[in-house]
Design an enzyme around this catalytic site. Sequence first.
Site, PDB file in Angstrom:
ATOM      1  N   CYS A 185       0.920  -1.105  -0.125  1.00 40.83           N
ATOM      2  CA  CYS A 185      -0.212  -0.083  -0.203  1.00 40.83           C
ATOM      3  C   CYS A 185       0.614   0.915   0.087  1.00 40.83           C
ATOM      4  O   CYS A 185      -0.350   1.957  -0.855  1.00 40.83           O
ATOM      5  CB  CYS A 185      -0.948  -0.012   0.881  1.00 40.83           C
ATOM      6  SG  CYS A 185      -0.192   0.023   3.247  1.00 40.83           S
TER       7      CYS A 185
ATOM      8  N   HIS B 224      -2.886   1.103   7.037  1.00 35.27           N
ATOM      9  CA  HIS B 224      -2.913   1.505   5.655  1.00 35.27           C
ATOM     10  C   HIS B 224      -3.237   2.633   4.723  1.00 35.27           C
ATOM     11  O   HIS B 224      -3.567   3.352   6.029  1.00 35.27           O
ATOM     12  CB  HIS B 224      -4.170   0.325   5.380  1.00 35.27           C
ATOM     13  CG  HIS B 224      -4.543   0.105   4.400  1.00 35.27           C
ATOM     14  ND1 HIS B 224      -3.822  -0.935   2.903  1.00 35.27           N
ATOM     15  CD2 HIS B 224      -5.884   0.626   2.852  1.00 35.27           C
ATOM     16  CE1 HIS B 224      -4.528  -0.867   1.819  1.00 35.27           C
ATOM     17  NE2 HIS B 224      -5.325   0.008   1.699  1.00 35.27           N
TER      18      HIS B 224
ATOM     19  N   HIS C 286      -5.529   1.870  -4.288  1.00 36.94           N
ATOM     20  CA  HIS C 286      -4.304   1.384  -3.370  1.00 36.94           C
ATOM     21  C   HIS C 286      -4.652   0.068  -3.868  1.00 36.94           C
ATOM     22  O   HIS C 286      -5.528  -0.507  -4.457  1.00 36.94           O
ATOM     23  CB  HIS C 286      -5.365   1.672  -2.508  1.00 36.94           C
ATOM     24  CG  HIS C 286      -6.301   0.470  -1.283  1.00 36.94           C
ATOM     25  ND1 HIS C 286      -7.103  -0.227  -0.543  1.00 36.94           N
ATOM     26  CD2 HIS C 286      -7.736   0.504  -2.573  1.00 36.94           C
ATOM     27  CE1 HIS C 286      -7.832  -0.521  -0.505  1.00 36.94           C
ATOM     28  NE2 HIS C 286      -8.526  -0.913  -1.956  1.00 36.94           N
TER      29      HIS C 286
END
Length: 357
Positions: free
Chosen positions: A272, A320, A332
């Site tokens: 990520c 994240h 993402h």
Amino acid sequence: MNRRRRVTTAIALVCALSVLVLPGQASAEPLPPAPPGSGSGPVGDADKSLDQVRREINDLYRKAAVATDAYNLAEDQAQSQSGEIVKLARAIVAGEQRIEKLKDRLGAQARAQYRTGGMPASAHLMLSGNPDMFLKGAGQLKQGQQAVKRMLGEMTRTQEDLRTYSQDASGQWQKLEANRKRKEKAQKEIKKQIDAAEKLETRLESKERERLLELERDEQYRSQTAWLNSGALKGGKGGAATSQGQRAISYATGKIGRPYVWGAEGPDAFDCSGLTQQAWSAAGRPIPRTSQEQWRLLPKVSVSQMRPGDLIVYFSDASHIGMYIGDGAIVHAPRPGRNVTIAGAGSMPILGVVRPG
């Protein structure tokens, strides 16, 4: 972006958001009971629901994401420390060479005095009986003494620098070793969590895996709908993306479909924060490597003020991160087993928003 690219991106965005806006039809039904004598169901407990399995899998992958951040941070620090060690080694070599040159010059002074029988130059001048020569020589002698004094002082400083460089290098080696151990520990933790999650998934039958995906989409839909209904985006005060932000978005959306791989930062796979870092690097703005460091070090803005190109950080531990692309959506890299994709910006718990530039 040309017209075909804009149309393609728009279609991808509509398709992705439709998955999040339309609720799935699945329900959290319990798994079928294990056959008599088998001891357990396909995931270990006969009464465990698919939704419980989904939550357990998500939790395992989140733990893997935290460990990935720890690994990436240790890797970044190790690279920095290796660079420092190289600089210190070069400084030590240069210092040693400088000391050798100073020793040679001081040695030349000592040899010159030896050739005069060891008698100080001042004594030779006083015994010469020539006042003019004495005065002229006295000035030269003073200059020579000052030069020797400077050389001795420079040698002392250089030796002190070498001791400092050596101590710094030793400290950097210790940090490098500590980071190596942290990397190894994080790597083991990542593998442990991912293996456990994959084991849970592989023990499900194909229909159950399909239902699991529907449950995941349904949960994302509920979270996204609640977030939109909260009025988080009302007002749209953030404005349009900057030219840098648009370049970062173009990079990230150009990687849609590339697989998530922990620790990867492109060009063919990403985690990520690897995706967000490389996207902004392509836009000419270097940012930290991990989601936690991006959250800690980049300027924060409110959700109501965010604009396309900003980064949305998720979960209380900042484990994240995704890039906001406008219209309530992010691009993402979700987790292992998934590809870079577009999702609802509110489909996960938002910790905050940061702005690289």
